[in-house]
Design a protein around this motif. Structure first.
Motif, PDB file in Angstrom:
ATOM      1  N   SER A  24       0.847  -1.192   0.000  1.00 44.88           N
ATOM      2  CA  SER A  24       0.000   0.000   0.000  1.00 44.88           C
ATOM      3  C   SER A  24       0.883   1.243   0.000  1.00 44.88           C
ATOM      4  O   SER A  24       1.948   1.257   0.616  1.00 44.88           O
ATOM      5  CB  SER A  24      -0.889   0.032   1.244  1.00 44.88           C
ATOM      6  N   GLN A  38       1.027  -3.518   8.666  1.00 41.22           N
ATOM      7  CA  GLN A  38       0.346  -3.303   9.941  1.00 41.22           C
ATOM      8  C   GLN A  38       0.506  -4.514  10.842  1.00 41.22           C
ATOM      9  O   GLN A  38       0.461  -5.650  10.380  1.00 41.22           O
ATOM     10  CB  GLN A  38      -1.136  -3.026   9.700  1.00 41.22           C
ATOM     11  N   HIS A  42      -2.497  -3.481  15.643  1.00 40.09           N
ATOM     12  CA  HIS A  42      -3.015  -2.294  14.954  1.00 40.09           C
ATOM     13  C   HIS A  42      -4.292  -2.642  14.179  1.00 40.09           C
ATOM     14  O   HIS A  42      -5.285  -1.918  14.270  1.00 40.09           O
ATOM     15  CB  HIS A  42      -1.955  -1.738  14.004  1.00 40.09           C
ATOM     16  N   VAL A  43      -4.261  -3.738  13.469  1.00 35.70           N
ATOM     17  CA  VAL A  43      -5.432  -4.168  12.705  1.00 35.70           C
ATOM     18  C   VAL A  43      -6.603  -4.455  13.645  1.00 35.70           C
ATOM     19  O   VAL A  43      -7.750  -4.101  13.351  1.00 35.70           O
ATOM     20  CB  VAL A  43      -5.096  -5.404  11.838  1.00 35.70           C
ATOM     21  N   ASN A  46      -8.056  -1.147  14.723  1.00 38.96           N
ATOM     22  CA  ASN A  46      -8.812  -0.587  13.592  1.00 38.96           C
ATOM     23  C   ASN A  46     -10.207  -1.203  13.526  1.00 38.96           C
ATOM     24  O   ASN A  46     -11.204  -0.498  13.347  1.00 38.96           O
ATOM     25  CB  ASN A  46      -8.112  -0.847  12.262  1.00 38.96           C
ATOM     26  N   ARG A  47     -10.266  -2.513  13.667  1.00 44.82           N
ATOM     27  CA  ARG A  47     -11.553  -3.229  13.604  1.00 44.82           C
ATOM     28  C   ARG A  47     -12.460  -2.818  14.761  1.00 44.82           C
ATOM     29  O   ARG A  47     -13.644  -2.558  14.585  1.00 44.82           O
ATOM     30  CB  ARG A  47     -11.331  -4.750  13.622  1.00 44.82           C
ATOM     31  N   SER A  68     -13.164   0.825   6.732  1.00 48.53           N
ATOM     32  CA  SER A  68     -11.844   0.808   7.360  1.00 48.53           C
ATOM     33  C   SER A  68     -10.832   0.154   6.446  1.00 48.53           C
ATOM     34  O   SER A  68     -11.181  -0.659   5.598  1.00 48.53           O
ATOM     35  CB  SER A  68     -11.896   0.075   8.708  1.00 48.53           C
ATOM     36  N   ASP A  69      -9.586   0.556   6.640  1.00 51.04           N
ATOM     37  CA  ASP A  69      -8.433  -0.032   5.963  1.00 51.04           C
ATOM     38  C   ASP A  69      -8.589  -0.227   4.458  1.00 51.04           C
ATOM     39  O   ASP A  69      -9.318  -1.104   4.011  1.00 51.04           O
ATOM     40  CB  ASP A  69      -8.096  -1.399   6.573  1.00 51.04           C
ATOM     41  N   GLY A  70      -7.877   0.575   3.717  1.00 50.53           N
ATOM     42  CA  GLY A  70      -7.744   0.298   2.295  1.00 50.53           C
ATOM     43  C   GLY A  70      -8.346   1.307   1.354  1.00 50.53           C
ATOM     44  O   GLY A  70      -7.865   1.447   0.236  1.00 50.53           O
ATOM     45  N   GLU A  82      -4.749   6.887   3.131  1.00 52.71           N
ATOM     46  CA  GLU A  82      -5.533   5.693   3.429  1.00 52.71           C
ATOM     47  C   GLU A  82      -5.779   5.668   4.940  1.00 52.71           C
ATOM     48  O   GLU A  82      -4.987   5.114   5.696  1.00 52.71           O
ATOM     49  CB  GLU A  82      -4.717   4.470   2.998  1.00 52.71           C
ATOM     50  N   ASP A  84      -7.344   4.814   8.717  1.00 55.84           N
ATOM     51  CA  ASP A  84      -7.685   3.540   9.347  1.00 55.84           C
ATOM     52  C   ASP A  84      -9.190   3.304   9.337  1.00 55.84           C
ATOM     53  O   ASP A  84      -9.635   2.162   9.292  1.00 55.84           O
ATOM     54  CB  ASP A  84      -7.131   3.492  10.768  1.00 55.84           C
ATOM     55  N   GLU A 108      -7.531   7.884  12.529  1.00 53.32           N
ATOM     56  CA  GLU A 108      -6.215   7.261  12.441  1.00 53.32           C
ATOM     57  C   GLU A 108      -5.887   6.656  13.791  1.00 53.32           C
ATOM     58  O   GLU A 108      -6.042   7.308  14.827  1.00 53.32           O
ATOM     59  CB  GLU A 108      -5.130   8.272  12.061  1.00 53.32           C
TER      60      GLU A 108
END
Length: 184
Positions: A24, A38, A42-43, A46-47, A68-70, A82, A84, A108
């Motif tokens: 990314s 990540q 961290h992931v 984010n979730r 989220s993410d991407g 991009e 979070d 973020e």
């Protein structure tokens, strides 16, 4: 064979170039920068944040969605990030959408390596996008939330969240920072 990035790109050139990459990238002032992989922690945060935001949107009955993410937020012709997580309102975007037009809130989740970039560079940049009304920084290590909000007239107000809940208006939702922390 990997094709190196041109030294300077427009947002559209970068988007076309980045689509075929395994890594990314974000575009900062016309230059592509690879994002670090990540961590699982961290992931997970984010979730958790995205789930808490989605629950608040549902509870408030707002016509908004969280991603989220991407997905990418276009700041201007030379910058794209991009986040979070983000909130956008209106119709659901098509599944193949990569760039989210008109996000209202960006989140973020900082990590030790991203603190300066997320709290200084992105703070200034996100508010160049006219639709963004709030930039929420989540620090899972200190269990701290800092909310930056655009007021009428363009003034940016910063609030270190110390109360049990905080409001994002617009879109008119209430969040509880304790819902962002993984207690498992």
């Amino acid at each position: 064979m990997a094709v190196p990035a041109p030294s300077r790109m427009t947002f559209n050139e970068w988007l076309e170039w980045a689509m075929d990459r395994e890594t990314s990238f974000e575009l900062i002032d016309g230059e592509p920068f690879a994002m670090s992989p990540q961590t699982a922690g961290h992931v997970a945060v984010n979730r958790i944040v995205a789930n808490a935001v989605e629950a608040a949107i549902r509870e408030a009955g707002k016509p908004c969605r969280v991603l989220s993410d991407g997905v990418i937020v276009k700041i201007d012709e030379a910058t794209g990030y991009e986040p979070d997580a983000l909130i956008y309102c209106g119709e659901k975007v098509a599944p193949e959408t990569v760039v989210i037009e008109g996000p209202l809130v960006v989140f973020e989740v900082i990590s030790p390596g991203s603190v300066a970039h997320d709290t200084i560079t992105k703070l200034e940049a996100y508010f160049r996008a006219p639709s963004i009304m709030h930039y929420v920084i989540v620090d899972p290590w200190a269990e701290r939330v800092v909310m930056h909000s655009r007021r009428t007239g363009g003034e940016i107000v910063t609030l270190s969240v110390t109360e049990p809940t905080f409001a994002l208006d617009p879109p008119g939702i209430t969040l509880a920072p304790q819902d962002f922390w993984d207690r498992d």
